[in-house]
Design a protein around this motif. Sequence first.
Motif, PDB file in Angstrom:
ATOM      1  N   GLU A 151      -0.012  -6.809   0.299  1.00  0.00           N
ATOM      2  CA  GLU A 151      -1.022  -7.242   1.266  1.00  0.00           C
ATOM      3  C   GLU A 151      -0.855  -6.575   2.627  1.00  0.00           C
ATOM      4  O   GLU A 151      -1.829  -6.306   3.314  1.00  0.00           O
ATOM      5  N   ARG A 152       0.374  -6.254   2.997  1.00  0.00           N
ATOM      6  CA  ARG A 152       0.575  -5.680   4.336  1.00  0.00           C
ATOM      7  C   ARG A 152      -0.003  -4.275   4.428  1.00  0.00           C
ATOM      8  O   ARG A 152      -0.659  -3.911   5.393  1.00  0.00           O
ATOM      9  N   GLU A 153       0.276  -3.450   3.409  1.00  0.00           N
ATOM     10  CA  GLU A 153      -0.244  -2.078   3.459  1.00  0.00           C
ATOM     11  C   GLU A 153      -1.765  -2.047   3.286  1.00  0.00           C
ATOM     12  O   GLU A 153      -2.447  -1.224   3.873  1.00  0.00           O
ATOM     13  N   THR A 154      -2.292  -2.981   2.479  1.00  0.00           N
ATOM     14  CA  THR A 154      -3.745  -3.039   2.314  1.00  0.00           C
ATOM     15  C   THR A 154      -4.401  -3.404   3.643  1.00  0.00           C
ATOM     16  O   THR A 154      -5.402  -2.806   4.054  1.00  0.00           O
ATOM     17  N   LEU A 164     -11.460  -9.513   4.133  1.00  0.00           N
ATOM     18  CA  LEU A 164     -10.552 -10.565   3.663  1.00  0.00           C
ATOM     19  C   LEU A 164      -9.494  -9.928   2.759  1.00  0.00           C
ATOM     20  O   LEU A 164      -9.837  -9.352   1.727  1.00  0.00           O
ATOM     21  N   VAL A 165      -8.252  -9.985   3.175  1.00  0.00           N
ATOM     22  CA  VAL A 165      -7.161  -9.495   2.328  1.00  0.00           C
ATOM     23  C   VAL A 165      -6.501 -10.724   1.714  1.00  0.00           C
ATOM     24  O   VAL A 165      -5.908 -11.539   2.422  1.00  0.00           O
ATOM     25  N   VAL A 211     -16.120  -5.464  -2.823  1.00  0.00           N
ATOM     26  CA  VAL A 211     -14.847  -5.978  -3.331  1.00  0.00           C
ATOM     27  C   VAL A 211     -13.988  -4.817  -3.814  1.00  0.00           C
ATOM     28  O   VAL A 211     -14.492  -3.910  -4.493  1.00  0.00           O
ATOM     29  N   LEU A 212     -12.720  -4.853  -3.439  1.00  0.00           N
ATOM     30  CA  LEU A 212     -11.754  -3.851  -3.915  1.00  0.00           C
ATOM     31  C   LEU A 212     -10.589  -4.571  -4.574  1.00  0.00           C
ATOM     32  O   LEU A 212     -10.021  -5.500  -4.007  1.00  0.00           O
ATOM     33  N   GLY A 213     -10.253  -4.150  -5.782  1.00  0.00           N
ATOM     34  CA  GLY A 213      -9.063  -4.680  -6.452  1.00  0.00           C
ATOM     35  C   GLY A 213      -8.134  -3.535  -6.767  1.00  0.00           C
ATOM     36  O   GLY A 213      -8.546  -2.547  -7.386  1.00  0.00           O
ATOM     37  N   ILE A 214      -6.883  -3.635  -6.304  1.00  0.00           N
ATOM     38  CA  ILE A 214      -5.931  -2.554  -6.527  1.00  0.00           C
ATOM     39  C   ILE A 214      -4.832  -3.063  -7.456  1.00  0.00           C
ATOM     40  O   ILE A 214      -4.222  -4.094  -7.177  1.00  0.00           O
ATOM     41  N   VAL A 257     -13.943  -7.963   0.534  1.00  0.00           N
ATOM     42  CA  VAL A 257     -12.811  -8.723   0.003  1.00  0.00           C
ATOM     43  C   VAL A 257     -11.888  -7.749  -0.723  1.00  0.00           C
ATOM     44  O   VAL A 257     -12.358  -6.930  -1.524  1.00  0.00           O
ATOM     45  N   ALA A 258     -10.606  -7.815  -0.401  1.00  0.00           N
ATOM     46  CA  ALA A 258      -9.633  -6.971  -1.100  1.00  0.00           C
ATOM     47  C   ALA A 258      -8.625  -7.852  -1.811  1.00  0.00           C
ATOM     48  O   ALA A 258      -8.072  -8.775  -1.225  1.00  0.00           O
ATOM     49  N   VAL A 259      -8.423  -7.567  -3.093  1.00  0.00           N
ATOM     50  CA  VAL A 259      -7.372  -8.248  -3.849  1.00  0.00           C
ATOM     51  C   VAL A 259      -6.246  -7.229  -4.034  1.00  0.00           C
ATOM     52  O   VAL A 259      -6.375  -6.287  -4.811  1.00  0.00           O
ATOM     53  N   PRO A 260      -5.156  -7.383  -3.288  1.00  0.00           N
ATOM     54  CA  PRO A 260      -4.089  -6.375  -3.318  1.00  0.00           C
ATOM     55  C   PRO A 260      -3.260  -6.432  -4.605  1.00  0.00           C
ATOM     56  O   PRO A 260      -3.398  -7.344  -5.411  1.00  0.00           O
ATOM     57  N   GLY A 261      -2.385  -5.462  -4.712  1.00  0.00           N
ATOM     58  CA  GLY A 261      -1.504  -5.386  -5.871  1.00  0.00           C
ATOM     59  C   GLY A 261      -0.341  -6.354  -5.768  1.00  0.00           C
ATOM     60  O   GLY A 261      -0.136  -7.002  -4.755  1.00  0.00           O
ATOM     61  N   GLY A 262       0.416  -6.442  -6.847  1.00  0.00           N
ATOM     62  CA  GLY A 262       1.574  -7.319  -6.881  1.00  0.00           C
ATOM     63  C   GLY A 262       1.783  -7.877  -8.262  1.00  0.00           C
ATOM     64  O   GLY A 262       1.435  -7.232  -9.266  1.00  0.00           O
ATOM     65  N   PHE A 263       2.355  -9.049  -8.314  1.00  0.00           N
ATOM     66  CA  PHE A 263       2.629  -9.718  -9.588  1.00  0.00           C
ATOM     67  C   PHE A 263       2.181 -11.167  -9.422  1.00  0.00           C
ATOM     68  O   PHE A 263       3.005 -12.070  -9.335  1.00  0.00           O
TER      69      PHE A 263
END
Lengths: 266, 965
Positions: free
Chosen positions: A17-20, A7-8, A92-95, A52-58
Amino acid sequence: MSSPRVLVLRAPGINCERETLHAFARAGGAPEFVHIRQLLEAPERLDRFGVVAVPGGFSYGDDISSGRVLAQEMKARLGDRILGFVERGGLVLGICNGFQVLVRLGLLPCTKNRLEEEVTLTHNLSNHYECRWVTLRTEKSRCTFLPAGLTLRWPAAHGEGRLVARDANLQKVLLDEGYAALRYVDDRGQPTERYPWNPNGAPLGFAGLTNASGRVLGVMPHPDRSYLPTHMPAWRRTVLDRGELAHDGDGMVVFREMVRVAKAES
Amino acid sequence: MQAWRIDVVVRPDQQDPMGDAAARALRSAGLDGIESVRSRRGYLLAAELDEAKVRLFARAVLCDPVVDDFVVHAPTATAPAPAPGSHFVAVVPRPGVTDPVAHSVQKALVDMGLPDVATGTYRVHDVRGRVDAPALLAAAKKSLANAVVQDVLLDALPAGLPGSVGRADLAVHTIPLANLDRTGLEKLSKDGGLALDGAEMEAIQRHFQTLGRAPTRMELETLAQTWSEHCKHKTLTGNVQFEGRTITNLLKNTIAHVTHTLNRDFCVSVFVDNAGIIRFDDEDSVCIKVETHNRPSAIEPFGGAGTGVGGVIRDVLGTGLGARPIANTDVFCFAPPEMRSDQVPPGCLHPLSVLKGVVAGVRDYGNPMGIPTVNGSVHFDENFVGNPLVYVGNVGILPTARAKKQAHGGDVIVALGGRTGRDGIHGATFSSLALHTESETLSSGAVQIGDPITERKVMDAVLRCADEDLFSAITDCGAGGFSSAIGEMSEGLGAVVELEAAPLKYQGLAPWEIWISEAQERMVLAVPKEKLDRLLAVCREEACEATVLGMFTGDNRLVVKFGGTVHADMDLHFLHKGLPPRTLQATWTPPAHREPALPPEKDIGRALLAVMADHAICSKEWIVRQYDHEVQAASAGKPLCGVREDGPSDAAVLAPKLGSARGVVLSNGLNPRYSRIDPAAMAECALDEAMRNLVAAGGDPDYTAVLDNYCWGSTQDPQALGELVRATDALCALALTYRTPFVSGKDSLHNEFKAKDRTIRIPGCILVTAMSVISDVRNTLSTDAKRAGSLLVLVGLTKDELGGSVWYKTKGELGRNVPRVDHALGAAVLRGVHRAIAAGCVLSAHDLSEGGLAAAAAEMCIGGKLGASLDLTAVPTQGTLRDEQVLFSESQSRLLLEVAPDRLADVRANLHEVPFAVIGEFTTARDLVFHRARAPIAKVPIADLERAWKRPLDLDGTLLQEVSR
């Protein structure tokens, strides 16, 4: 064995999210986007995924404090379900911003198996955002999928990345008991608090954390921007030295190992 | 309006970077006696919330429980006095100024299930020490705030939230023109900030005379917006009489003529859309647009630069049927940051403040958008003091099948994104007037503050709707707001707009204000009726506000209503075609410059250190690192390169489709200083430099499109306009030879500042941006030296061309022999070098620009942490040149290549007719050595060069730490 479903997470302001997604797909996972609204409406969706991946951003603009609004939303409406997801073997991965979210949510380092803010990721000592490649060392940690002893180069890109523990005792626990999964190292390979090797001034050079069960990983620098060989700043030198391009960039190990472990356990 | 005040403070045992930064800023503003500064983040919540909820919210959302504490002040409480031995200053957004943080606070309240009440924010700096209170206030105003958008309070907190703005004037006002003579019309234009000239006002007068009525205020404002220089480019599309010829429609007959003559097959859409589009691969195209946001950035650098970035992103998002933005570029021109305060005219901000504000503005908009900022440059000249230039560019990718758009009669008009406020009213017309001493105060209404999270939501929503094919046309709300966006889309169709539906930030706006407001983060879409429900659903999912504003029709009339009352009913043909063409006079007399008679340079090493430390050349790392250049994971060639990633790159290399090696190379060229001698040289050197940069990084000169972005001082003055025509002619002639089509461009032609005693006019500038499509990013190069023992090959011819050079500048001279481009040689160099790089026989490459051969070699060494030894007798020259001329000449069409000795024959075979020579080699000894045959000329340690090069813009004092290692 089928590819583990990943799950992205999408949310307003998340922007990696796209690169993840692509990195997990390249690692053999079956990633898909799920918007936070969809997840909040039907939290049981979570149970269909292995990762579950929580991608980077703001997320939500990050302008009160990075990751706080999304974390608040998840805590209020998903809290126990996320703990349950990890307890049942989910990874779970958080970047970057995703790491900030996991920390505010209390899923990292989660030394007492309850959602509580034990550490923070706060303003860089420079007081501004900075984008630079850093060198990291993976520590002997609780993390069930990140191999120890690797030296990795990933780009850091954040304004609030200084990992501060609630107190000195907890800081020692993080180090001694295998929660500190990655640390910034200097040009001699030693963990460092010094700029520019440590871009934010985090004590003891902490760059990434895992949780008690080692199934959650949060990292400030970006494996999702260093998984392809041409992402690496020195790829042209690598070609000269080795005669060919490397197969992967340094960030790939995270996605490959998460997919491998999730697959083995499914 | 009374409000709860919540002060969030960093706990005393924790480090406070924001407080430390404020201390540095106050000290550098000259405030003495500071012991320490601690920061507070302040929030205002409307008094109607109860205290328990306020505390709950503060604890959960506003405060970081690990490092912060918070204090809640009741709405009726007065602000506590400062502790003895300290003062505090509060920085508060002025009423009506967009506050994106307050917006997020409001959002968080709703997310927590709390009432949706008014919110506000402020910052407090607690200053301990023996400081003089008035001096503190003055220093804070100078270094911690911008008076245009923020108030600074001493030892006081904001009394509450700004009250309501008052009732809107909803009446239809007509503006009688019939009885006015030309002077009267001109006065009306000037007083109303319409920026229309007498002839244009007369055309409007005649039009309404035939209709037998007076225009309404909204109609007149619509004409002023649509006919503004900003929107219609009436100078460049006008007629110019120059040196005995009349050029009708300058743009069409010069720039566009080049593109149409070249007729390159990779061009998909040129000059008709928001951005130029070229083919990328069989499925997709890439598009590119560069804009300027000079005016707003002069007044409020942070907001101006940020909204500039936001605007050009929307341009690309609104290209074709929606393009996904993949890269930002930015090029700035400032006055020298070390300029003495007494040299800065009243009404201008200090150039260092402008620089810092602009960089922060680009950072705080581009980074949250998740778009990498990958290429740029910074230039300095005293005459940018009143008019700094802020060029912002964006590149996007879209399916070629969706490169064209067409709204249809019956399509619904949908506005997406941000709400409309009074911000940015008259931005389009404001940018068409000269700045003057009072602009800072008069034009604050034209200032916009960006809210990138809102734009990110717009972007996510638009791209999803594009994937589902839910709209038939799209454009962004830029200059002129709805009036321009809907006015343009309805050309040839017609539209009926119901403005009452437009969501507002606050009440009190008159209909004409809503119509022309330049509030940010808005897009307008034409949506087929049957797709409307789905489009609105997608927007809801993406948390992006979407509102139906009306419908496109078929009668070619633009009808704008508010609550059923018609405020404008205009013939679209007159709106778009009624502007009378201008005829302007242009002339060019070469300025009388002469070559300086300088004594022979005794210490070449010291001269080189001075050149490396010039702002034109010095490291821009402090700026580059504040931008995210890695997000989207497309980067294959970064802005900084080399062993320690601190060498300068010539161009950006991107592989935008993850998993594919097909790529884009992006570069730019600009040299304002050459313009002082000859604008023709400035223009052709800009194109040559952009192409050199592009080719050095591995771009293909035969698959390259370029953009022209003009910034001129004035075009009213025939000499200034003559400079522009001359520059354009030179640029077009070279573009024809290089076979590089222009695909997009923009102009900003009123960059002069009227100070009390003088008018300061910028040097005419054309920024050339170049974009190439390449089949494989693995065939690209960086500039850093790779290996000791490899050969340095200099391609091109070095001439006595030091006019406008950095070396002359370090001597306080300008000179006359400005570099010109030998067209045939230049084309041969670009193609020969490209062949050599494509054949894989080059290890690194760097173009020669400011600082010439010496600076280029030094930069390659700094990146590679190697030395080099150069024999000046080997350099191919035209005529006999002195050492310093060989080293510092800025002759065009030259590149340095690093070549392994066993590949030299291959390089020679690929360069064939082009002059080149092996001039030296890279060495493990970390010195840059120049000699003639065996006779030494100079030897400079690379570490010294690196220090000289990094120090000038090391604004955090952190760049030199690694140099000695």
